[in-house]
Motif scaffolding. Structure first.
Motif, mmCIF file in Angstrom:
data_model
loop_
_atom_site.group_PDB
_atom_site.id
_atom_site.type_symbol
_atom_site.label_atom_id
_atom_site.label_comp_id
_atom_site.label_asym_id
_atom_site.label_seq_id
_atom_site.Cartn_x
_atom_site.Cartn_y
_atom_site.Cartn_z
ATOM 1 N N LEU A 175 -2.201 -5.093 0.847
ATOM 2 C CA LEU A 175 -2.744 -4.695 0.908
ATOM 3 C C LEU A 175 -2.795 -3.769 2.743
ATOM 4 O O LEU A 175 -3.435 -3.112 3.047
ATOM 5 C CB LEU A 175 -3.666 -6.120 2.177
ATOM 6 C CG LEU A 175 -4.782 -5.930 3.207
ATOM 7 C CD1 LEU A 175 -5.621 -5.362 2.240
ATOM 8 C CD2 LEU A 175 -5.080 -7.012 3.187
ATOM 9 N N GLN A 176 -1.663 -3.082 3.356
ATOM 10 C CA GLN A 176 -1.304 -2.553 4.208
ATOM 11 C C GLN A 176 -1.745 -1.184 3.535
ATOM 12 O O GLN A 176 -2.228 0.058 3.755
ATOM 13 C CB GLN A 176 -0.252 -2.338 4.817
ATOM 14 C CG GLN A 176 0.716 -3.727 5.937
ATOM 15 C CD GLN A 176 1.969 -3.034 6.193
ATOM 16 O OE1 GLN A 176 2.511 -4.211 5.866
ATOM 17 N NE2 GLN A 176 2.253 -1.795 7.077
ATOM 18 N N ILE A 177 -1.113 -1.026 1.958
ATOM 19 C CA ILE A 177 -0.824 0.503 1.422
ATOM 20 C C ILE A 177 -2.277 1.078 1.289
ATOM 21 O O ILE A 177 -3.430 1.585 1.742
ATOM 22 C CB ILE A 177 -0.083 -0.316 0.400
ATOM 23 C CG1 ILE A 177 1.529 -0.190 0.602
ATOM 24 C CG2 ILE A 177 -0.852 1.407 -1.170
ATOM 25 C CD1 ILE A 177 2.249 0.216 -0.627
ATOM 26 N N GLN A 178 -3.477 -0.074 0.175
ATOM 27 C CA GLN A 178 -4.440 -0.105 0.023
ATOM 28 C C GLN A 178 -5.460 0.709 1.127
ATOM 29 O O GLN A 178 -6.260 1.106 0.771
ATOM 30 C CB GLN A 178 -4.834 -1.187 -0.618
ATOM 31 C CG GLN A 178 -7.077 -1.763 -0.777
ATOM 32 C CD GLN A 178 -6.812 -3.184 -1.203
ATOM 33 O OE1 GLN A 178 -6.148 -3.988 -1.557
ATOM 34 N NE2 GLN A 178 -8.329 -3.103 -1.029
ATOM 35 N N ARG A 179 -5.192 -0.685 1.973
ATOM 36 C CA ARG A 179 -5.748 -0.068 3.431
ATOM 37 C C ARG A 179 -6.009 1.176 3.978
ATOM 38 O O ARG A 179 -6.881 1.883 3.563
ATOM 39 C CB ARG A 179 -5.654 -0.636 4.576
ATOM 40 C CG ARG A 179 -6.706 -2.342 4.676
ATOM 41 C CD ARG A 179 -6.115 -3.385 5.862
ATOM 42 N NE ARG A 179 -6.691 -4.417 5.796
ATOM 43 C CZ ARG A 179 -6.379 -5.613 6.749
ATOM 44 N NH1 ARG A 179 -4.495 -5.292 6.723
ATOM 45 N NH2 ARG A 179 -6.743 -6.867 6.212
ATOM 46 N N VAL A 180 -4.814 2.166 3.959
ATOM 47 C CA VAL A 180 -5.160 2.819 4.424
ATOM 48 C C VAL A 180 -5.120 3.928 3.642
ATOM 49 O O VAL A 180 -5.063 5.720 3.689
ATOM 50 C CB VAL A 180 -2.517 3.112 4.885
ATOM 51 C CG1 VAL A 180 -2.192 4.892 4.867
ATOM 52 C CG2 VAL A 180 -2.710 2.541 5.738
#
Length: 213
Positions: free
Chosen positions: A142-147
């Motif tokens: 989710l971190q990766i998706q958001r950034v």
């Protein structure tokens, strides 16, 4: 220089894309005083920023924009490729960030201060002064998706930043308090507000007890 800091203080941290700013803003709505070290770092490296002369001396004018601010993208790429140079930059910025953070906190008239420090556990410059550590947590995917959505970065770029940060497991192990922010598309505002409200009430109790010491 301020050497001692005895206010009741929370070190708010989390990996890139976890939602630190969102949570800090919710605490501000509750009445907490917020000191954001990313904002301080930007000010120090902006045009006429206090860190600019030392950066120019240590790294050269080619790391400045034509307007005289630090070229953040160029510097980021350079220090990522040269870890020893990253330490040189930190040696310039970290003492200034620490001092300005304390200066702002001392001006607060709120019961407690939240220091938003993305690299709280990695740099250790403010961690010893924190009363509690609050970690904002979400899955790494989710971190990766958001950034990627927010910054327009590639997955490789996001992972490169994540590799410079402590692991999710390390952050959670260091936490006194945890807020989960796992909504994949939009922030679950009500859920986050409830988590923040619960912690704010606890922090008010602890801050009042600290004042009576």
């Amino acid at each position: 220089m301020i050497n001692n800091f005895d206010q009741f203080s929370i070190g708010l941290t989390g990996g890139i894309g976890c939602g630190k700013t969102t949570i800090a803003n919710l605490f501000a709505e509750q009445g907490a005083s917020i000191v954001d070290t990313d904002i301080i770092a930007h000010q120090l490296t902006a045009i006429n920023g206090l860190a600019i002369p030392a950066i120019c001396e240590q790294f050269g004018a080619n790391f400045l924009t034509t307007a005289g601010a630090m070229d953040r993208q160029k510097m980021r790429e350079y220090v990522f490729a040269h870890p020893t140079e990253k330490k040189r930059l930190e040696a310039i910025l970290h003492p200034m960030i620490k001092q300005e953070s304390f200066n702002l906190a001392q001006k607060s008239n709120q019961n407690y201060v939240i220091f938003v420090v993305p690299l709280l556990l990695e740099s250790n410059i403010l961690k010893p002064h924190m009363s509690r550590i609050l970690v904002i947590d979400c899955p790494e995917t989710l971190q990766i998706q958001r950034v990627m959505n927010r910054n327009g970065w590639s997955e490789q770029q996001v992972r490169a930043v994540m590799q410079t940060q402590v692991s999710r497991e390390t952050r959670l192990a260091a936490a006194d308090d945890i807020i989960t922010n796992e909504d994949e598309i939009h922030t679950n505002a009500q859920n986050l507000k409830q988590q923040v409200s619960r912690l704010h009430s606890a922090y008010m109790v602890l801050a009042n007890a600290n004042m009576k010491k």
